[in-house]
Scaffold this active site. Structure first.
Site, PDB file in Angstrom:
ATOM      1  N   PHE A  75       0.815  -1.222   0.000  1.00 17.67           N
ATOM      2  CA  PHE A  75       0.000   0.000   0.000  1.00 17.67           C
ATOM      3  C   PHE A  75       0.848   1.271   0.000  1.00 17.67           C
ATOM      4  O   PHE A  75       1.912   1.313   0.601  1.00 17.67           O
ATOM      5  CB  PHE A  75      -0.938   0.004   1.208  1.00 17.67           C
ATOM      6  CG  PHE A  75      -0.258   0.178   2.551  1.00 17.67           C
ATOM      7  CD1 PHE A  75      -0.314   1.395   3.219  1.00 17.67           C
ATOM      8  CD2 PHE A  75       0.411  -0.882   3.151  1.00 17.67           C
ATOM      9  CE1 PHE A  75       0.301   1.558   4.447  1.00 17.67           C
ATOM     10  CE2 PHE A  75       1.031  -0.729   4.379  1.00 17.67           C
ATOM     11  CZ  PHE A  75       0.976   0.492   5.035  1.00 17.67           C
ATOM     12  N   PRO A  76       0.377   2.318  -0.685  1.00 14.93           N
ATOM     13  CA  PRO A  76       1.055   3.618  -0.640  1.00 14.93           C
ATOM     14  C   PRO A  76       0.972   4.198   0.768  1.00 14.93           C
ATOM     15  O   PRO A  76      -0.022   4.014   1.474  1.00 14.93           O
ATOM     16  CB  PRO A  76       0.253   4.467  -1.628  1.00 14.93           C
ATOM     17  CG  PRO A  76      -0.481   3.496  -2.477  1.00 14.93           C
ATOM     18  CD  PRO A  76      -0.767   2.322  -1.596  1.00 14.93           C
ATOM     19  N   CYS A  77       2.022   4.896   1.175  1.00 14.60           N
ATOM     20  CA  CYS A  77       2.052   5.490   2.515  1.00 14.60           C
ATOM     21  C   CYS A  77       1.700   6.963   2.425  1.00 14.60           C
ATOM     22  O   CYS A  77       2.370   7.725   1.755  1.00 14.60           O
ATOM     23  CB  CYS A  77       3.432   5.326   3.153  1.00 14.60           C
ATOM     24  SG  CYS A  77       3.563   6.095   4.778  1.00 14.60           S
ATOM     25  N   GLN A  78       0.643   7.353   3.110  1.00 16.13           N
ATOM     26  CA  GLN A  78       0.259   8.756   3.166  1.00 16.13           C
ATOM     27  C   GLN A  78       0.467   9.278   4.588  1.00 16.13           C
ATOM     28  O   GLN A  78       0.614   8.510   5.527  1.00 16.13           O
ATOM     29  CB  GLN A  78      -1.229   8.906   2.814  1.00 16.13           C
ATOM     30  CG  GLN A  78      -1.593   8.382   1.450  1.00 16.13           C
ATOM     31  CD  GLN A  78      -3.082   8.097   1.386  1.00 16.13           C
ATOM     32  OE1 GLN A  78      -3.556   7.140   1.972  1.00 16.13           O
ATOM     33  NE2 GLN A  78      -3.810   8.935   0.674  1.00 16.13           N
ATOM     34  N   LEU A 121       8.889   4.035   6.233  1.00 12.58           N
ATOM     35  CA  LEU A 121       7.671   4.012   7.036  1.00 12.58           C
ATOM     36  C   LEU A 121       7.997   3.930   8.527  1.00 12.58           C
ATOM     37  O   LEU A 121       7.286   4.495   9.360  1.00 12.58           O
ATOM     38  CB  LEU A 121       6.795   2.817   6.630  1.00 12.58           C
ATOM     39  CG  LEU A 121       5.489   2.628   7.410  1.00 12.58           C
ATOM     40  CD1 LEU A 121       4.549   3.808   7.193  1.00 12.58           C
ATOM     41  CD2 LEU A 121       4.802   1.327   6.994  1.00 12.58           C
TER      42      LEU A 121
END
Length: 365
Positions: A75-78, A121
């Site tokens: 998943f993309p990290c926002q 992350l």
């Protein structure tokens, strides 16, 4: 032999799904991505339509109605907002794509999951983002491998969660974090989880030399003007951390590439190849500029595909490589899709680890 069903979120080219399939113990039943080109290639490779929006209620209902065992997601990290008035994942993660993963986990309660993300992350927002993720997953009844929670403290060692592609048979310095969780109620009492695999016995390539193409099209070579620009940039930034200029990676006894990136730009400049081809001397490229005299070129999309295990590994059948792109996928898109994907040999080892744990819990018959 028991087969477990997976769903493949933020599926891209399906690298995570494919790594799990290579164990022979997983079958994918649902995929989701919204990138036009990724969906085209996914359809071409797996003959399945992956166009689904993970954030939509429509898709979540589809997952609710899907019989599956394992959730997979790169998943993309926002950025996380933790300014909610109440504690809990709904407040602390709402508005992020992780919230949607957590929501699906909470609603459908699969046996296990694996999430993949960038190494950064762990340090994002002084470590608070990762801690929020772990607390959220704990709150919805999942035990995370190599992570402990004591009261409000999240305890882990980064070296137990981060894995690098070069340790799994492919010469690329790609470090990624793997968050693997199992539903607490399926774990036997006092069960001790081994650490995630840190390497592979599989030696796909000895070093970068093994995967470079012998001769590539002249379009991949840098012009003299561009190379000069990169040299000047590197010289001007040699004493700072704001730029690399360029890096030639196929030098020395055991060369390893730097991480390839979805942007394609800096990822290519940090992975240049020195390969002089005499017949290209004085040839004009780009806007009529001559090719550089040092034989410096970009890596090709094919070489990037090898660095991720898609080409020459994951789609081999009887000695024949079945991987291909559908017509119309440009080099630019190929670079982006490979750079945004995963290293399949690493995923395969993670999948093997997961199946060993599930066999411990359920048996394999």
């Amino acid at each position: 032999m028991k087969i477990y069903k997976t769903i493949d979120l933020f599926s891209g080219l399906g690298g995570i799904r494919r790594g799990y399939e290579l164990t022979g113990r997983f079958e994918n039943v649902l995929s989701a991505d919204i990138d036009k080109y990724a969906c085209q290639v996914y359809k071409h490779l797996y003959n399945e339509d992956s166009y689904n929006d993970v954030t939509s209620e429509e898709f979540k209902i589809k997952v609710d109605n899907t019989d599956y065992d394992i959730l997979l997601a790169g998943f993309p990290c926002q950025a996380f907002s933790i300014a909610g008035l109440q504690k809990g994942f709904a407040d602390e993660t709402r508005g992020t794509l992780f919230f949607d993963i957590a929501d699906i986990l909470k609603r459908t309660k699969p046996k296990a999951f694996m999430l993949e993300n960038v190494e950064g992350l762990l340090k994002h927002n002084k470590g608070n983002t990762f801690k929020t993720i772990i607390k959220t997953l704990d709150e919805i009844n999942y035990k995370i491998v190599s992570v402990d929670i004591n009261d409000d403290n999240v305890m882990y060692d980064a070296k137990d969660l981060v894995r690098t592609t070069k340790d799994f048979g492919i010469p690329q310095k790609r470090a990624r974090i793997f968050i693997m969780g199992f539903r607490k109620d399926i774990i036997p009492n006092n069960y001790k989880f081994p650490k995630l695999p840190s390497n592979s016995k599989e030696k796909i390539y000895n070093n970068l030399y093994d995967l470079l193409e012998e001769k590539v099209d002249s379009k991949y070579y840098l012009s003299e003007k561009l190379l000069t620009t990169l040299k000047n940039h590197k010289k001007n930034h040699s004493l700072s951390k704001s730029g690399f200029g360029y890096i030639v990676v196929n030098e020395g006894e055991n060369p390893v590439s730097n991480t390839i990136m979805a942007t394609g730009g800096s990822g290519k400049e940090r992975n240049l190849i020195r390969q002089h081809i005499k017949e290209y001397d004085n040839l004009l490229v780009g806007r009529g500029n001559p090719i550089n005299k040092e034989g410096i070129r970009n890596m090709t999309p094919t070489e990037w595909g090898k660095l991720q295990g898609f080409i020459n590994y994951a789609f081999m059948e009887n000695g024949i490589d079945k991987f291909s792109f559908p017509k119309g996928i440009s080099d630019t898109q190929q670079y982006k899709l490979f750079g945004n994907s995963v290293s399949i040999p690493v995923i395969k080892e993670m999948a093997q680890y997961m199946i060993e744990r599930l066999d411990d819990f359920y048996g394999n018959e």
